[in-house]
Design a protein around this motif. Structure first.
Motif, PDB file in Angstrom:
ATOM      1  N   ARG A 260     -22.933  18.692 -26.464  1.00  0.00           N
ATOM      2  CA  ARG A 260     -23.963  17.812 -26.642  1.00  0.00           C
ATOM      3  C   ARG A 260     -24.962  19.114 -26.930  1.00  0.00           C
ATOM      4  NH1 ARG A 260     -25.130  13.237 -22.266  1.00  0.00           N
ATOM      5  NH2 ARG A 260     -23.934  11.550 -23.113  1.00  0.00           N
ATOM      6  N   SER A 261     -24.843  20.031 -26.363  1.00  0.00           N
ATOM      7  CA  SER A 261     -25.652  21.024 -26.644  1.00  0.00           C
ATOM      8  C   SER A 261     -25.728  21.962 -27.940  1.00  0.00           C
ATOM      9  CB  SER A 261     -25.708  22.117 -25.507  1.00  0.00           C
ATOM     10  OG  SER A 261     -26.076  21.655 -24.269  1.00  0.00           O
ATOM     11  N   GLY A 262     -24.613  21.662 -28.791  1.00  0.00           N
ATOM     12  CA  GLY A 262     -24.493  22.165 -30.114  1.00  0.00           C
ATOM     13  C   GLY A 262     -23.140  22.653 -30.250  1.00  0.00           C
ATOM     14  N   ALA A 263     -22.401  22.916 -29.362  1.00  0.00           N
ATOM     15  CA  ALA A 263     -20.939  23.319 -29.563  1.00  0.00           C
ATOM     16  C   ALA A 263     -20.076  22.394 -30.414  1.00  0.00           C
ATOM     17  CB  ALA A 263     -20.263  23.504 -28.206  1.00  0.00           C
ATOM     18  N   LEU A 264     -20.625  21.084 -30.600  1.00  0.00           N
ATOM     19  CA  LEU A 264     -19.941  20.125 -31.595  1.00  0.00           C
ATOM     20  C   LEU A 264     -20.203  20.473 -32.958  1.00  0.00           C
ATOM     21  CD1 LEU A 264     -18.410  17.455 -31.343  1.00  0.00           C
ATOM     22  CD2 LEU A 264     -20.742  16.239 -31.696  1.00  0.00           C
TER      23      LEU A 264
END
Length: 481
Positions: free
Chosen positions: A280-284
């Motif tokens: 959710r924090s951007g690793a996606l």
């Protein structure tokens, strides 16, 4: 009134002792009856509650197929009959979420369930489980147990079981009557002994009563001091203390099990939560990292699923749900099949796997699937903890004691230190901190616990001997048919 009281001191003491004995026996019998009936009822409830949960687990797919139209009602009823084939005393009904019945053991469907005529069914829709007692049409006491059937979070229906209690309660009443009669006879004999005998008996009994009350209040450390005489009370106090010790051990084991299970479940859940937060924090956005995290989440989910399945299997095995389905099993054939199944894996791991079977008959009465799983768990454990180039030997022969067959799984791996041996069969107990593992990543920690449960439910014994640096030897003894 005063003329009815004997004037002699001895007669008064005997009469007073008799009255005290009779009153004590009456009160104790009443209390024991209440406790006995409650305990019997609780045992029946727990036993069939386990059966209900096992049945709902097996009904999830058939009911889902029925709702999708993949199977008809006759096929659904056939599935139900196979689940409850070993418990003919139980009646059951399956309701849809709207209260409409779709299957009943009697063959004829009852009226639709409403909050007025079946409050337990509607309570199960929201709470997952509900139970209450009611009287059957013939006046016998029945226990209705309703359990929700879910597919994930979707409520598919409710399984309602009807369990007659009259037979169990009736047998208990007969036992209680014998107990009361025996107690009255003892009271009469004790009263004849006089004051000295009354005092010699009242003291230890009072002590046991006080200890029992302490246990009732939650003081599990309470123990009764065994009197030197009479011998019967001395043995009773010893048996009571052993019972209290086992109770304390069971409670301690339960607390440890709950703590370990919570820890084992918390670890993968925490891992999943951390990776979801990272996604959710951007690793996606990073496909490589996202793919790695998703693979790790899938691995943790599989681990959770295996752990839950193992826990359900242990509960099912210890509940004895398959005892009525046991049949003669040739243990030599099962061992040979397990040997062939693990041969390729052992070869890949660089381990020499051998199997030696005594030509004597090795037929036991049991569940073939459970026995195969027990042997597989032991062989799997041996391969995991044996280094490349090591040996794992499977042996099957008659035990030194007549009437038993002995299975041995021996390896020359790292071994187990002495302090870990008494706990090796406990649930979730692992010794990886001091014992290297050469197999796949760690499992649920329930493999040896499942093996022990299977052996014990088959009336056998299991044990292990080991020495660090020289390997381990697990042995199982099962009674021959």
């Amino acid at each position: 009134m005063r003329y009815l009281i004997p004037r002699g001191l001895q007669s008064r003491l005997v009469l007073s002792h008799l009255l005290v004995s009779l009153i004590s026996v009456s009160l104790i019998s009443f209390y024991a009856g209440q406790v006995l009936f409650k305990a019997v009822r609780r045992e029946v409830e727990h036993r069939y509650e386990d059966l209900a949960y096992a049945a709902t687990n097996q009904l999830e797919k058939p009911l889902s197929d029925y709702l999708l139209g993949d199977i008809d009602r006759e096929q659904l009823e056939s599935e139900l009959s196979s689940i409850f084939i070993g418990v003919p005393e139980i009646g059951y009904t399956v309701y849809l979420p709207d209260g409409q019945p779709i299957a009943d053991r009697s063959g004829s469907l009852p009226v639709a369930a409403t909050p007025e005529n079946a409050p337990d069914v509607w309570e199960a829709m929201t709470a997952g489980e509900a139970e209450f007692s009611h009287w059957g049409a013939d006046g016998s006491e029945m226990l209705a147990l309703s359990v929700c059937i879910k597919d994930g979070d979707l409520v598919q229906g409710v399984l309602r079981m009807h369990i007659p209690l009259q037979e169990t309660i009736g047998a208990t009443r007969g036992s209680l009557g014998l107990l009361i009669g025996f107690a009255l006879l003892i009271a009469l004999l004790v009263s004849v002994g006089g004051v000295w005998l009354a005092r010699s008996l009242a003291g230890p009994i009072r002590m046991l009563t006080n200890t029992a009350e302490s246990l009732t209040m939650g003081n599990l450390d309470a123990r009764a001091a065994a009197p030197a005489a009479p011998q019967e009370l001395h043995r009773l106090a010893q048996a009571f203390n052993e019972m209290a010790g086992r109770l304390q051990a069971h409670v301690t084991e339960l607390r440890v099990f709950v703590a370990n299970a919570s820890h084992e479940l918390r670890t993968p859940l925490t891992s999943i939560k951390l990776r979801v937060e990272a996604l959710r924090s951007g690793a996606l956005e990073d496909k490589l990292i996202a793919g790695q995290f998703l693979a790790e989440i899938e691995s943790e989910v599989d681990r959770l699923s295996n752990m839950v399945n193992d826990l359900l299997d242990i509960s099912r095995i210890e509940a004895g749900l398959e005892k009525n389905q046991r049949q003669p099993v040739n243990l030599a054939t099962v061992l040979q099949e397990v040997y062939e199944a693990f041969s390729a894996r052992a070869q890949r791991a660089g381990i020499q796997l051998s199997c030696e079977v005594d030509p004597s008959p090795a037929v036991v009465l049991g569940s073939e699937d459970q026995l195969r799983r027990m042997i597989s768990n032991l062989v799997d454990n041996a391969i995991k903890y044996t280094r490349q180039g090591g040996n794992v030997n499977l042996l099957l022969h008659k035990a030194p004691a007549n009437g038993a067959v002995r299975l041995v799984v021996r390896d020359n791996g790292f071994g187990i230190s002495r302090e870990h041996l008494p706990h090796i069969f406990e649930r979730f107990y692992r010794v990886e901190a001091t014992r290297p593992r050469y197999g796949p990543p760690q499992g649920s920690g329930l493999g040896l616990a499942i093996a022990r449960s299977i052996v014990e439910t088959h009336g056998g014994k299991i044990g292990v001997t080991s020495q660090l640096g020289k390997g381990s030897t697990f042995w199982v003894e099962l009674p021959l048919r």
